[in-house]
Design a protein around this motif. Structure first.
Motif, PDB file in Angstrom:
ATOM      1  N   ASN A 115      -0.965   2.839 -14.971  1.00  0.00           N
ATOM      2  CA  ASN A 115      -1.246   2.207 -13.681  1.00  0.00           C
ATOM      3  C   ASN A 115      -2.607   1.516 -13.678  1.00  0.00           C
ATOM      4  O   ASN A 115      -3.585   2.057 -14.181  1.00  0.00           O
ATOM      5  N   ILE A 116      -2.640   0.320 -13.064  1.00  0.00           N
ATOM      6  CA  ILE A 116      -3.889  -0.441 -13.045  1.00  0.00           C
ATOM      7  C   ILE A 116      -4.325  -0.853 -11.641  1.00  0.00           C
ATOM      8  O   ILE A 116      -5.499  -1.099 -11.415  1.00  0.00           O
ATOM      9  N   ASN A 117      -3.376  -0.938 -10.687  1.00  0.00           N
ATOM     10  CA  ASN A 117      -3.725  -1.369  -9.326  1.00  0.00           C
ATOM     11  C   ASN A 117      -3.143  -0.413  -8.307  1.00  0.00           C
ATOM     12  O   ASN A 117      -2.020   0.057  -8.480  1.00  0.00           O
ATOM     13  N   ILE A 118      -3.891  -0.174  -7.228  1.00  0.00           N
ATOM     14  CA  ILE A 118      -3.378   0.716  -6.181  1.00  0.00           C
ATOM     15  C   ILE A 118      -3.813   0.209  -4.810  1.00  0.00           C
ATOM     16  O   ILE A 118      -4.899  -0.364  -4.664  1.00  0.00           O
ATOM     17  N   THR A 119      -2.951   0.388  -3.825  1.00  0.00           N
ATOM     18  CA  THR A 119      -3.296   0.030  -2.447  1.00  0.00           C
ATOM     19  C   THR A 119      -2.589   1.000  -1.502  1.00  0.00           C
ATOM     20  O   THR A 119      -1.488   1.463  -1.785  1.00  0.00           O
ATOM     21  N   TRP A 120      -3.261   1.322  -0.414  1.00  0.00           N
ATOM     22  CA  TRP A 120      -2.722   2.263   0.582  1.00  0.00           C
ATOM     23  C   TRP A 120      -2.415   1.447   1.839  1.00  0.00           C
ATOM     24  O   TRP A 120      -3.264   0.682   2.294  1.00  0.00           O
ATOM     25  N   SER A 121      -1.208   1.581   2.367  1.00  0.00           N
ATOM     26  CA  SER A 121      -0.851   0.777   3.544  1.00  0.00           C
ATOM     27  C   SER A 121      -1.745   1.157   4.723  1.00  0.00           C
ATOM     28  O   SER A 121      -2.115   2.328   4.884  1.00  0.00           O
ATOM     29  N   PRO A 122      -2.117   0.172   5.562  1.00  0.00           N
ATOM     30  CA  PRO A 122      -2.993   0.470   6.701  1.00  0.00           C
ATOM     31  C   PRO A 122      -2.446   1.542   7.646  1.00  0.00           C
ATOM     32  O   PRO A 122      -3.221   2.263   8.265  1.00  0.00           O
ATOM     33  N   ASP A 123      -1.103   1.690   7.733  1.00  0.00           N
ATOM     34  CA  ASP A 123      -0.563   2.743   8.603  1.00  0.00           C
ATOM     35  C   ASP A 123      -0.609   4.119   7.937  1.00  0.00           C
ATOM     36  O   ASP A 123      -0.259   5.134   8.550  1.00  0.00           O
TER      37      ASP A 123
END
Length: 320
Positions: A115-123
């Motif tokens: 894994n190289i990229n991660i994002t958490w949804s605003p909700d």
């Protein structure tokens, strides 16, 4: 944004231009980020660990280190509204969620690739992680189970949700931004954003804009509702690796292999300040309430002295 406003910001950084350096890791720092309340700064490193710092007025103090990943921590992302939760993407084919209060891992989710990229949804309900094979995995943060996987036929770089968490954006190697509906992941738009690889993407805190950084050395600013490019920032000369909006949406920091981090006015594109650096910069993050910019540079140990390896820096303090 009027000229007096820009002058005011320029003057602010004339008196708040001190950078403080912190030795956080034993090797290169890949990612930095502030908790949503601004009380903590996290850094993830090639040394497989995550360091947590506490901010008290103008001082950062190392609190503790999270260990457990079996490979480099490539990117980290805090929960948008819970200041205790942090997620990390690693080359060990896992995603981890860490709880700052208990100082331990709250969950480990096994994924298919490095894994190289991660994002958490605003909700707060979903985490998306991208791997080296351009597979994006969507994780339900309530059950810690994988709820979807999407394999792309092109190079996927950074990924992000819009503020409503109902559209999912990804930047690709063909200079495009792909926009998918969420959660059904149907392609809605493809924006031809740059002639070169589109590397990074960031949404501003107001939800009005997003910005992308590209291999063509440009940062482009987009209107979220109209999906039109409003302006470009062109002061850097190397591929733009990382961008960050300030807490009030007035400033956009961008960095590359140039020996300077550019800080521009979002509404006009004018230069507000720059931060001199000694090596390529791969991660920048504005504080969620203050004009403090955390960043980390490439290791200089290969060239001269060892002391810079694994350090993170924060710009924007008043000189003592």
């Amino acid at each position: 944004m009027t000229n007096p406003e820009i002058e005011e910001l320029q003057n602010h950084f004339k008196t708040h231009k001190k950078t403080k350096e912190y030795h956080a890791h034993t090797s290169k720092v890949h990612s930095v980020g502030w908790s949503c309340d601004g009380r903590r700064l996290a850094s993830g490193s090639f040394d497989k660990s995550v360091s947590i710092y506490a901010l008290d007025r103008d001082r950062l103090t190392k609190e503790f280190t999270f260990r457990g990943h079996g490979a480099s921590v490539d990117q980290l992302c805090w929960h948008a509204s819970n200041p205790e939760l942090l997620s990390t993407a690693s080359g060990d084919k896992t995603v981890r969620i860490w709880d700052v209060r208990s100082q331990k891992s709250a969950a480990t989710i096994n994924t298919k690739g490095e894994n190289i990229n991660i994002t958490w949804s605003p909700d707060g309900n979903s985490i998306a992680v991208g791997n080296k094979e351009d597979l994006v995995t969507f994780i339900d943060t309530r059950t810690h189970k994988i709820k979807a996987e999407e394999q792309f036929k092109f190079e996927v770089n950074e990924i992000s949700w819009n503020k409503q968490s109902n559209l999912f954006f990804l930047t690709n190697g063909q200079g495009c931004i792909h926009i998918l509906s969420y959660p059904d992941l149907q392609l809605q738009h493809v924006l031809q954003a740059h002639p070169g690889t589109c590397i990074c993407i960031e949404f501003d805190p107001t939800g009005k804009y997003f910005a992308t950084g590209s291999a063509d050395a440009l940062v482009s600013l987009w209107d979220v509702s109209e999906l039109v490019c409003l302006r470009t920032f062109s002061r850097l000369e190397w591929p733009v690796r990382t961008i960050s909006f300030s807490h009030d949406g007035k400033l956009l920091a961008s960095a590359s292999e140039d020996l300077v981090i550019d800080i521009g006015a979002v509404e006009t594109g004018e230069k507000v300040a720059d931060v001199p650096v000694e090596a390529a910069t791969f991660t920048v993050a504005w504080h969620p309430r203050l004009y403090l910019l955390a960043y980390a540079c490439d290791d200089k140990e290969k060239y001269d002295r060892k002391s810079d390896a694994g350090s993170l820096k924060v710009f924007g303090f008043q000189p003592d």
